[in-house]
Scaffold this active site. Structure first.
Site, PDB file in Angstrom:
ATOM      1  N   ARG A 272       0.870  -0.997   0.150  1.00 48.87           N
ATOM      2  CA  ARG A 272      -0.073   0.095  -0.052  1.00 48.87           C
ATOM      3  C   ARG A 272       1.122   1.274  -0.025  1.00 48.87           C
ATOM      4  NH1 ARG A 272      -4.782   0.946   4.392  1.00 48.87           N
ATOM      5  NH2 ARG A 272      -2.692   1.392   5.647  1.00 48.87           N
TER       6      ARG A 272
ATOM      7  N   LYS B 217      -2.578   7.000   0.689  1.00 45.79           N
ATOM      8  CA  LYS B 217      -2.534   7.325   1.953  1.00 45.79           C
ATOM      9  C   LYS B 217      -1.229   8.378   2.213  1.00 45.79           C
ATOM     10  CE  LYS B 217      -2.057   5.269   6.860  1.00 45.79           C
ATOM     11  NZ  LYS B 217      -3.507   5.430   7.106  1.00 45.79           N
TER      12      LYS B 217
ATOM     13  N   GLU C 161     -16.058   7.293   3.945  1.00 47.18           N
ATOM     14  CA  GLU C 161     -15.291   6.615   5.206  1.00 47.18           C
ATOM     15  C   GLU C 161     -15.210   7.721   6.057  1.00 47.18           C
ATOM     16  OE1 GLU C 161     -11.073   5.662   4.632  1.00 47.18           O
ATOM     17  OE2 GLU C 161     -10.914   7.011   3.058  1.00 47.18           O
TER      18      GLU C 161
END
Length: 351
Positions: A143, A247, A283
């Protein structure tokens, strides 16, 4: 802003979750040969790649630092060291363990001017036999590389990432909260542009660090106590086709004002809607959304290009299927909230 109608339950990871072995047994770290299967008590298929040697090294025991283990909370605490690597001239240098918590950064660093930075979060847990495990570090490696590619930073080889995490946990083994304390050692891998640029372009030098912090409950009262969330409809977290699925540091800066406003009103977490229509759930501030329908045995989570793919959510989907639940990853209308028996904020920091 509207108040969340269902109770917001913190995610509970059980012993049947997928775990990756890191260290030590009987206070000794033994390295692991090339590929080891991630396991849980029922079933979980995912591979973990490890750098290996044949040497066992005595590194001490978890929970031996002088800390109030039952009162940790989720905040920064100094530890023995962090790990640091520099990318320069097209390649990664050797990793080093550094005891000083400070970094000298060039005034022209791209992280400071253009937000060229991304990070990860994972945890290491002590077990009753003295061993310490990390939760799926190979997935965090994948990720961070996806995030770094989105903002034009170099990849970190998966094996290098996992070895870095192993090494920093070993060097800070005393700061891993002891088994039974309810705490964990939180790892924060961080990659940022440390080379100077004034024009808008990627840097030529990058710094990768892995810092560790012993932590307790993210929310006051722990996992057993539901918290109230606030639906945000006057701010957006991420734009369609933007960097919401990466992220990167800037995504969290966007949440600072609404997050602090919500906390002043007594809500520790915000739930964001899609930026285009404000009609679909995306989210929470720092975690994925899961809706549980007990009667129909459904596990429902949003599908959106603006949502960060959660490693914890991915793991729980596998477990939910094993438990006979139907997993639906789809658009979720805000009007569906009242149909869920439970609403879960799913993320690494909570567990």
């Amino acid at each position: 802003m509207r108040t969340l109608s269902s109770a917001l339950l913190a995610l509970l990871a059980t012993s049947s979750s997928c775990l990756a072995f890191v260290a030590p047994q009987n206070n000794v770290v033994s390295s692991i040969s090339s590929t080891q299967r991630l396991q849980k008590q029922q079933s979980c298929a995912a591979s973990l790649f490890m750098s290996t040697t044949d040497v066992s090294t005595d590194i001490g025991a978890p929970g031996t630092a002088d800390l109030p283990w039952s009162e940790l909370g989720f905040e920064f605490r100094p530890t023995k060291s962090h790990l640091r690597m520099i990318y320069k001239d097209g390649k990664w240098g050797e990793a080093e363990l550094v005891e000083s918590p400070y970094i000298n950064v060039h005034i022209g660093a791209t992280a400071l001017h253009y937000g060229q930075a991304c990070f990860e979060g994972l945890k290491a847990f002590a077990h009753d036999d003295g061993s310490v495990y990390m939760f799926r570090p190979d997935e965090n490696a994948k990720r961070i590389n996806a995030s770094s590619g989105r903002v034009m930073m170099p990849e970190i080889p998966v094996e290098t990432f996992i070895k870095a995490c192993n090494d920093v946990v070993k060097d800070n083994i005393a700061y891993v909260p002891p088994y039974g304390s309810g705490g964990a050692l939180y790892l924060r891998p961080l990659l940022f542009g440390s080379g100077p640029r004034i024009g808008l372009q990627p840097a030529e030098e990058y710094t990768f660090i892995v810092l560790v912090i012993p932590v307790g409950d993210y929310y006051k009262g722990g996992l057993a106590k539901p918290v109230n969330g606030l639906i945000v409809d006057d701010y957006d977290r991420a734009a369609p086709k933007g960097v919401g699925a990466a992220k990167v540091a800037g995504n969290y800066a966007a949440d600072l004002v609404p997050n602090m406003e919500a906390k002043k009103k007594g809500f520790p977490i915000c739930l964001y809607l899609d930026a285009a229509t404000h009609s679909k759930i995306e989210e929470f501030s720092t975690s994925n959304f899961i809706g549980i329908d007990n009667d129909n045995k459904k596990y429902v989570t949003p599908r959106s290009p603006s949502v960060l793919p959660s490693i914890t959510n991915k793991s729980l989907q596998t477990i939910a299927k094993d438990e006979g639940m139907t997993v639906e990853q789809r658009e979720i209308s805000i009007s569906e909230l009242s149909e869920f028996d439970e609403v879960v904020a799913c993320g690494t920091a909570v567990v």
